[in-house]
Design an enzyme around this catalytic site. Structure first.
Site, PDB file in Angstrom:
ATOM      1  N   GLU A 115      -2.739  19.272 112.303  1.00 51.75           N
ATOM      2  CA  GLU A 115      -1.883  18.110 112.088  1.00 51.75           C
ATOM      3  C   GLU A 115      -2.598  17.026 111.285  1.00 51.75           C
ATOM      4  O   GLU A 115      -3.808  16.825 111.406  1.00 51.75           O
ATOM      5  CB  GLU A 115      -1.433  17.545 113.435  1.00 51.75           C
ATOM      6  CG  GLU A 115      -0.733  18.614 114.265  1.00 51.75           C
ATOM      7  CD  GLU A 115       0.075  18.064 115.412  1.00 51.75           C
ATOM      8  OE1 GLU A 115       0.288  16.842 115.460  1.00 51.75           O
ATOM      9  OE2 GLU A 115       0.495  18.861 116.263  1.00 51.75           O
ATOM     10  N   ASP A 116      -1.822  16.385 110.447  1.00 52.03           N
ATOM     11  CA  ASP A 116      -2.229  15.124 109.824  1.00 52.03           C
ATOM     12  C   ASP A 116      -3.522  15.219 109.010  1.00 52.03           C
ATOM     13  O   ASP A 116      -4.421  14.396 109.185  1.00 52.03           O
ATOM     14  CB  ASP A 116      -2.402  14.042 110.895  1.00 52.03           C
ATOM     15  CG  ASP A 116      -1.132  13.750 111.685  1.00 52.03           C
ATOM     16  OD1 ASP A 116      -0.244  14.607 111.693  1.00 52.03           O
ATOM     17  OD2 ASP A 116      -1.045  12.676 112.303  1.00 52.03           O
ATOM     18  N   CYS A 161       5.542  14.630 110.836  1.00 57.76           N
ATOM     19  CA  CYS A 161       5.574  15.986 111.386  1.00 57.76           C
ATOM     20  C   CYS A 161       6.957  16.584 111.615  1.00 57.76           C
ATOM     21  O   CYS A 161       7.226  17.709 111.182  1.00 57.76           O
ATOM     22  CB  CYS A 161       4.744  16.057 112.664  1.00 57.76           C
ATOM     23  SG  CYS A 161       5.305  14.982 113.991  1.00 57.76           S
ATOM     24  N   ASP A 214       0.231  20.022 108.541  1.00 58.15           N
ATOM     25  CA  ASP A 214       1.665  19.733 108.475  1.00 58.15           C
ATOM     26  C   ASP A 214       2.018  18.608 107.504  1.00 58.15           C
ATOM     27  O   ASP A 214       3.174  18.481 107.108  1.00 58.15           O
ATOM     28  CB  ASP A 214       2.242  19.472 109.872  1.00 58.15           C
ATOM     29  CG  ASP A 214       1.652  18.257 110.572  1.00 58.15           C
ATOM     30  OD1 ASP A 214       0.679  17.669 110.063  1.00 58.15           O
ATOM     31  OD2 ASP A 214       2.164  17.903 111.655  1.00 58.15           O
ATOM     32  N   HIS A 215       1.085  17.783 107.124  1.00 58.65           N
ATOM     33  CA  HIS A 215       1.266  16.754 106.084  1.00 58.65           C
ATOM     34  C   HIS A 215      -0.078  16.084 105.889  1.00 58.65           C
ATOM     35  O   HIS A 215      -1.090  16.520 106.461  1.00 58.65           O
ATOM     36  CB  HIS A 215       2.344  15.726 106.457  1.00 58.65           C
ATOM     37  CG  HIS A 215       2.163  15.095 107.796  1.00 58.65           C
ATOM     38  ND1 HIS A 215       1.198  14.146 108.053  1.00 58.65           N
ATOM     39  CD2 HIS A 215       2.799  15.285 108.978  1.00 58.65           C
ATOM     40  CE1 HIS A 215       1.257  13.781 109.310  1.00 58.65           C
ATOM     41  NE2 HIS A 215       2.217  14.462 109.906  1.00 58.65           N
TER      42      HIS A 215
END
Length: 626
Positions: A35-36, A74, A235-236
């Site tokens: 994530e992130d 997300c 995810d980003h």
């Protein structure tokens, strides 16, 4: 552009499953996700990063240099993955919302399961679409390929949260990377808190690297290395402000590592080379068709994505597309595109700064000290622009300006690039029937009992091309467009009335006072979104006499729409922009009494946004959960 859903209706699903014979060997597919975080890994050339396990995976696989997440937060990003569709087409672009899909639509793991794959997710979903059917064989912290039947191929996802935004600000923290050595991007002030957060971000990436290594070790221990295609991505972009939630490259670019064992080399992309790099443009909507293609399932021709590996590879596109809708409690409407070098950003609400007060974002130390420095006038122009109203169009050259702080949109030498990417964003909106050009509450009202997708793809109910044209006019037009915007205030389409009111408000006091009578009539409009737009225009840009009826209209709307989560959020956002204190609300006590209790129609995923807005307005009123 192809625009529909990844699904096979009943007979096709049965046929797909029937053709998946046990004697046909198929590869396993393992996704390791985090994530992130952006491409801040050693294998991408970041010398500050400590990521030995992912670097080793890249040496036996290939990395992709230009990968975009579609949305820089997300839930809608994961929705793009699971559907293979742009969230702007399904109405799922807003952070923590929930929309339905038309009957018969299927998410891609369902197609894999129908073909005989064992599909597991460990463990985050966070999709913005309802799931009427069973998507996974197991989705939990205990999900694992080891639970499959003997000889059954698997598709397994392991997601790690150590790099999430919340972990950047977790204290106490034992520092590993030296804050003095971190690179501070040009849009951030070089302050101790900023350096600490960036260094901790890199510390958390090392933790992700270790966790990914454990999964790879389990794969090797089970003797599955030669049978499994491994992909790693995030995810980003990073969880730092102006990365996360930003539809620029800083918020959308993610790493992607793909490792294909020799046994399955025939399924690798044509440019595949162990230890190599690919310049192909890859979007999150490409991931679903790629997995289907690797499994030998032909992706439906109606999906948005293009398979970049497997049996059914398709040529890559010329552009990647991104977007920004509501970020938690704050509304916005942005579309972006890149050709790999230039990034174009189209702000349809340019009066709103990129740095709106998102409560969750302000929990990070960097955000607070950055905003304080802005308020004190201690920033460079590059650092200050995050907190200021935006231009309608932005254009950045990643080759010369990787931090995207020098807007080239007004320079004659870049006019051709601007026109080309502007046209790409427009065509994308038309091709996918972009219902996100409607404000969220109006999108849901217009859809009624149908899925937003159904409404958006019905020419009799929604005209994406005309909506884009008017949204473009409202956010980029000049005083020469005053007559047309005024005329549109009486349109039969709520979308036209909404954008016309927004456009007049942007043009300032003269435009609003010239159309005050027509705007005043919209304070009684059937669409709450139109009422909010008209009230803001009149209260902010109109005369003193316009203010009271505008405030009264919002108060009335809050009472009438108290059970509608997204309408309430829209009203509270409008109220705050008008800068009215809570004590000025007409019938304050009566209005507040409509909000605290649980509303049976309130969507759980949107309820938190109402609480945040109330707190920011100085009203410590918590809505009750189920």
């Amino acid at each position: 552009m192809r625009f529909a859903i990844l699904f096979f209706a009943g007979a096709a699903l049965t046929c797909s499953a029937a053709t998946s014979r046990a004697d046909v060997e198929r590869p396993n597919v393992l996704w390791i996700t985090a994530e992130d975080h952006g491409p801040h890994l050693g294998c991408y050339g970041d010398a500050y990063a400590t990521t030995p396990r992912l670097d080793a995976l890249a040496r036996r696989g290939m990395i992709y240099d230009r990968v975009w997440s579609v949305v820089p937060v997300c839930a809608p990003a994961r929705t793009a993955i699971i559907t293979g569709l742009y969230p702007s087409a399904t109405g799922a672009e807003h952070m923590r919302s929930l929309v339905t899909l038309p009957h018969g639509m299927r998410l891609f793991p369902e197609l894999l399961r129908a073909a005989g794959y064992y599909c597991t997710n460990n463990s985050k979903e966070d999709y913005n679409v309802a799931q009427p059917n069973r998507v996974w064989d197991e989705s939990s912290p205990r999900a694992h390929w080891r639970k499959r039947a003997a000889g059954q191929p698997f598709f397994a996802v392991f997601n790690f949260t150590q790099s999430h935004e919340s972990q950047i600000r977790r204290r106490p923290h034992r520092a590993v990377h030296d804050p003095a050595q971190v690179r501070v991007p040009a849009y951030h002030p070089d302050l101790p808190e900023v350096r600490q957060d960036w260094a901790q971000y890199y510390d958390q990436l090392t933790e992700v690297d270790t966790a990914a290594g454990r999964v790879l070790d389990e794969l090797a221990a089970d003797g599955l290395d030669d049978d499994t295609i491994v992909c790693y991505f995030a995810d980003h972009g990073p969880g730092m402000p102006r990365s996360k939630r930003s539809p620029c490259n800083s918020g959308l670019q993610v790493p992607l590592i793909v490792a294909v064992p020799d046994k399955w080399r025939q399924l690798a992309p044509a440019d595949y080379q162990p230890g190599g790099r690919s310049s192909r443009l890859v979007s999150f909507v490409d991931l679903a068709p790629t997995v289907l293609s690797l499994a030998g399932i032909e992706p439906p021709a109606t999906g948005h994505g293009r398979a970049f590996a497997g049996k059914f590879v398709q040529p890559g596109g010329d552009c990647l597309h991104g977007l920004r809708g509501r970020m938690d409690e704050r509304y916005d409407c942005v579309r972006s595109a890149t050709d790999g070098r230039f990034v174009y950003v189209r702000n349809f609400r340019p009066e709103l700064p990129a740095g709106q007060h998102v409560e969750y974002m302000f929990a990070t130390g960097t955000t607070r000290v950055w905003k304080q420095a802005f308020d004190e006038g201690g920033l460079t122009p590059e650092q200050a622009q995050f907190w200021q109203p935006r231009p309608a169009e932005e254009l950045y050259d990643l080759a010369d300006d990787p931090d995207e702080v020098h807007n080239l949109a007004g320079l004659p030498e870049h006019a051709a690039t601007l026109v080309r990417l502007r046209a790409a964003v427009r065509q994308q909106a038309i091709d996918v029937c972009d219902v996100g050009l409607l404000p969220e509450a109006e999108m849901r009202r217009s859809a009624g009992n149908d899925a937003p997708w159904t409404m958006g793809h019905d020419p009799g109910r929604y005209d994406a091309e005309l909506t884009f044209e008017i949204a473009d006019l409202a956010s980029r037009g000049g005083t020469d467009d005053l007559a047309r915007l005024t005329e549109l205030l009486t349109s039969d389409a709520a979308a036209m009335r909404y954008w016309a009111a927004r456009g007049l408000g942007r043009l300032g006091p003269g435009a609003v006072r010239n159309a005050a009578a027509q705007l005043g009539k919209l304070l009684q409009d059937e669409s709450s979104s139109v009422v909010c737009a008209a009230a803001e225009a009149l209260a902010i840009q109109g005369t003193a006499a316009d203010r009271e009826p505008s405030i009264a209209a919002l108060a009335r709307l809050l009472t009438q729409q108290a059970d509608e989560t997204y309408a309430v959020m829209e009203v509270l956002n409008a109220w705050e922009r008008i800068a009215v204190t809570a004590t000025e609300w007409p019938r304050r006590e009566e209005l507040l009494a409509t909000l605290p209790a649980h509303k049976p129609n309130w969507e759980a995923r949107g309820r938190d946004g109402v609480d945040k807005l109330l707190r920011n307005l100085g009203l410590p009123i918590a809505t009750k959960g189920d």
